[in-house]
Design an enzyme around this catalytic site. Sequence first.
Site, mmCIF file in Angstrom:
data_model
loop_
_atom_site.group_PDB
_atom_site.id
_atom_site.type_symbol
_atom_site.label_atom_id
_atom_site.label_comp_id
_atom_site.label_asym_id
_atom_site.label_seq_id
_atom_site.Cartn_x
_atom_site.Cartn_y
_atom_site.Cartn_z
ATOM 1 N N ASP A 158 0.847 -1.185 0.000
ATOM 2 C CA ASP A 158 0.000 0.000 0.000
ATOM 3 C C ASP A 158 0.884 1.237 0.000
ATOM 4 O OD1 ASP A 158 -2.679 1.389 0.474
ATOM 5 O OD2 ASP A 158 -1.537 2.093 2.199
ATOM 6 N N GLU A 211 0.902 5.486 0.654
ATOM 7 C CA GLU A 211 0.252 6.710 1.098
ATOM 8 C C GLU A 211 0.891 7.852 0.316
ATOM 9 O OE1 GLU A 211 -2.370 6.951 3.115
ATOM 10 O OE2 GLU A 211 -2.375 4.760 3.281
ATOM 11 N N HIS A 254 -5.108 4.494 7.539
ATOM 12 C CA HIS A 254 -4.472 5.151 6.387
ATOM 13 C C HIS A 254 -2.965 5.297 6.601
ATOM 14 C CE1 HIS A 254 -8.183 5.994 4.210
ATOM 15 N NE2 HIS A 254 -8.721 6.251 5.385
ATOM 16 N N ASP A 280 -2.731 -0.760 6.915
ATOM 17 C CA ASP A 280 -3.760 -0.967 5.900
ATOM 18 C C ASP A 280 -3.592 -2.290 5.154
ATOM 19 O OD1 ASP A 280 -4.794 1.421 6.661
ATOM 20 O OD2 ASP A 280 -4.500 2.457 4.754
#
Length: 255
Positions: A14, A16, A161, A166
Amino acid sequence: MEIQTFPNEIVFFDLETNVPNKTGQHFHILEFGAIIVCPRKLEELESFTTLIQPKDLSMAPLRSSRSDGITRAKVTDAPSFEDVAEKIYGLLNGRIWAGHNIRRFDCVRIKEAFAEIGKAAPEPSGIIDSLGLLSDKFGKRAGNMKMASLAAYFGLGVQKHRSLDDVRMNLEVLKHCSTVLFLESTLPDQLEGKWQSSSKIMTRSRSHHQMVQKAMPYTKGSLGKMTQNVKNILSKAQGTQSLQSLIKHSHSLLR
């Protein structure tokens, strides 16, 4: 030198990023997180996460509305993407990539980041995008298909987040969804359609920071009742075979 690959291992990852708010502004990776998962047991084998300093520090927000959100101060002393590119390449290249909405977002951002530093991007041996997979197989029973909604549906907590949190939540959501789908396929007459009762609960709107009512596919405490109903049904249908031994087979839906 031959590059080692692991085509049967799954890497959930993931990113950000900043949120572009001007025309022509690009996404900049602020954090990368990944876990390598054994496809047979769905166990975490390895994890890695790092904050990333963008070339233009002004792309990182000064403040965050989340208690553990990413701010400019947090990435000021973080490594650049080029500093961690080799590590990220080693984690991703030749493995099955998994994540929520990764086809349209994370995969694109990874390729852009490697192109920006003039290096070849890693390539997957396959892609599991849980957004598309669950939209097709699990449907809209959790409301929208955002990770936060799916996690709330199963009582897995609030999405933070942050990359590593996540991806671990993503894995747990997939485990829970596959278990439900397995149970429904085992006893379709008793279970299919039983999960669809809807009620309204209070949720927070991210855009307006207000408490609003949204239709959700379960009532407070109903998941526990459904679990007990499932146990009762399986007990009658399967004799003395334990529920846990059945649930283990649900993981095969992800293979």
